[in-house]
Design a protein around this motif. Structure first.
Motif, short mmCIF file in Angstrom:
data_model
loop_
_atom_site.label_atom_id
_atom_site.label_comp_id
_atom_site.label_asym_id
_atom_site.label_seq_id
_atom_site.Cartn_x
_atom_site.Cartn_y
_atom_site.Cartn_z
N ARG A 172 0.83 -1.21 0.00
CA ARG A 172 0.00 0.00 0.00
C ARG A 172 0.86 1.25 0.00
O ARG A 172 0.62 2.19 -0.77
CB ARG A 172 -0.93 -0.01 1.21
N THR A 193 -11.39 5.66 -2.99
CA THR A 193 -10.91 4.77 -1.94
C THR A 193 -11.93 4.68 -0.82
O THR A 193 -12.75 5.58 -0.64
CB THR A 193 -9.56 5.25 -1.39
N TYR A 195 -10.50 4.07 2.15
CA TYR A 195 -9.59 4.32 3.25
C TYR A 195 -9.37 5.83 3.43
O TYR A 195 -8.69 6.47 2.63
CB TYR A 195 -8.26 3.62 3.01
N GLU A 197 -7.61 7.51 5.51
CA GLU A 197 -6.24 7.97 5.73
C GLU A 197 -5.49 8.11 4.41
O GLU A 197 -4.59 8.96 4.28
CB GLU A 197 -5.50 7.01 6.66
N GLU A 198 -5.84 7.31 3.40
CA GLU A 198 -5.20 7.45 2.09
C GLU A 198 -5.59 8.78 1.43
O GLU A 198 -4.72 9.50 0.92
CB GLU A 198 -5.61 6.29 1.18
N ARG A 312 -16.96 2.96 5.30
CA ARG A 312 -16.78 1.53 5.07
C ARG A 312 -18.08 0.75 5.14
O ARG A 312 -18.08 -0.48 5.10
CB ARG A 312 -15.77 0.96 6.08
#
Length: 313
Positions: A172, A193, A195, A197-198, A312
Motif C-alpha cells: 500500500r 478509496t 480508506y 487515511e489514504e 466503510r
C-alpha cells in the motif's frame, strides 16, 4: 483560467427507477490528485464510467481535455489510463508481456514501447518479477502489475478505483508513493478509496458524494471546517458525577459530553485552549484522571457528519 481537465455539468443517469447520478456537477483541474469518496452505491463507479463514455447518461454534459467526451473520442481516450478495482491482466502472459500488451494498445513504435514498458516495470518495483506469471504474484504485487498496465503509455489523466484494496501495508505504501510520483511527473489523478487515511495523505482536493449527488467539495482542511466538531478530548477518569458532566457541558465551545465505562469524551466546536479548560476544571474539582487524548477532526468525522454513515459501510 486554464481549462479544467474534467468538467461534468448537470449529469443525470437513471437505471429505471434508480437515479444513480442526480444532476451531478464536478470540475477537476489539471495537476490534481482528486479524491472521489462515497459509500457503496453512492455513484462513484457510475461517474467514472460516464467520464470514460462507457455509459450513456440521460442529461448533462461531460468534457475531458476541453472536448466533449463521446464513445468515439479515441484521441482523448489515448491520453487516459484506467486502473479499476478488479485486477484485469492476462494469466497466460508474464508480467513484462502484460505491460507490453496494454502499452501496445496506445504506443505503436516498438522502440518507444520497449522503453515505456521498462520504465513502468521499474516504476512499480517489479524488476525481479518481470518473467513471473500473475498466478505466482502476491496480492500486493498483482495490484502493482495492474497499475503498471494502466500507466505504461504515460497518460495525462489516470483514474484509479480502489487500487489498494486487500493489499499488505508495504505494498500500500509503495502504491501511494507511486501515485504521488506520477502526479509530480505531470499526471492528473482521480482516486477513489474506502480508506480515509489514504485520501487525507495524497489528495489535493476531495469530493464526498452520496445518492448520486456531490455533498461536499474542497481541500481536506476546507472539508474539516464544514463540520461542527473541531476537537475531541478523551480522558480516562473514575466516578464522574452528573453534576460534573453538566458543568463540563457548560464550558465554552463544548457541545457534547459523553461518559461511560470510566471514559470521558468532550466534543468541542471552534475555539482554542479547549483541552486546558477541561483539565483546569478537573483539577479544580480535585478529580483524578489517567490518560488524556486530544484529537482534531478527521475525514472520517467529516464523512460521518455529512452523510450520516461510515465510509466503510
Amino acid at each position: 483560467m486554464s481549462q479544467p481537465i474534467v468538467k461534468i455539468e448537470n449529469v443525470v443517469k437513471r437505471y429505471r427507477e434508480l437515479v444513480a447520478l442526480d444532476h451531478f456537477n464536478l470540475q477537476i483541474e489539471e495537476g490534481e490528485i482528486f479524491g472521489l469518496l462515497g459509500p457503496n452505491g453512492s455513484g462513484k463507479t457510475t461517474t467514472i464510467n460516464c467520464i470514460l463514455s462507457l455509459l450513456t447518461y440521460d442529461k448533462g454534459s461531460i468534457q475531458v481535455f476541453g472536448k466533449e467526451m463521446r464513445p468515439d473520442s479515441y484521441e482523448s481516450k489515448r491520453q487516459i489510463g484506467v486502473i479499476m478495482q478488479n485486477v484485469a491482466v492476462f494469466d497466460e502472459l508474464t508480467v513484462y508481456e502484460n505491460i507490453d500488451y496494454f502499452c501496445g494498445l496506445y504506443i505503436r513504435d516498438k522502440k518507444t514501447r520497449r522503453q515505456y514498458v521498462e520504465e513502468a516495470v521499474e516504476f512499480v518495483g517489479l524488476q525481479d518479477f518481470s518473467r513471473f506469471y500473475p498466478k505466482k504474484l502476491s496480492g500486493g504485487l498483482l495490484r502493482r502489475l495492474n497499475i503498471a498496465c494502466g500507466i505504461a503509455h504515460k497518460p495525462r489523466l489516470i483514474i484509479m478505483d480502489e487500487p489498494t484494496v486487500a493489499v499488505d501495508p508495504q505494498s500500500r505504501n509503495k502504491i501511494l508513493e507511486g501515485i504521488e510520483d506520477l502526479n509530480k511527473q505531470g499526471a492528473t489523478i482521480i482516486y477513489t478509496t474506502h480508506y480515509m487515511e489514504e485520501a487525507e495523505q495524497i489528495c489535493s482536493r476531495i469530493a464526498i458524494m452520496d445518492k448520486g449527488r456531490n455533498l461536499a467539495l474542497g481541500t481536506k482542511e476546507e472539508l474539516k471546517q464544514m463540520i461542527k466538531k473541531s476537537e475531541g478530548i478523551s480522558i480516562e477518569i473514575l466516578n464522574l458525577e452528573e453534576r460534573h458532566i453538566a458543568e463540563l457541558r457548560a464550558l465554552k465551545h463544548v457541545y457534547e459530553v459523553r461518559y461511560a465505562n470510566h471514559h470521558l469524551e468532550v466534543l468541542c466546536s471552534g475555539g482554542a485552549h479547549n483541552l486546558s479548560r477541561v483539565l483546569e476544571y478537573l483539577q479544580k474539582e480535585e478529580l483524578p484522571f489517567g490518560r488524556v487524548y486530544s484529537e482534531l477532526p478527521t475525514l472520517n468525522d467529516v464523512f460521518l457528519e455529512i452523510t450520516g454513515k461510515e465510509l466503510r459501510d
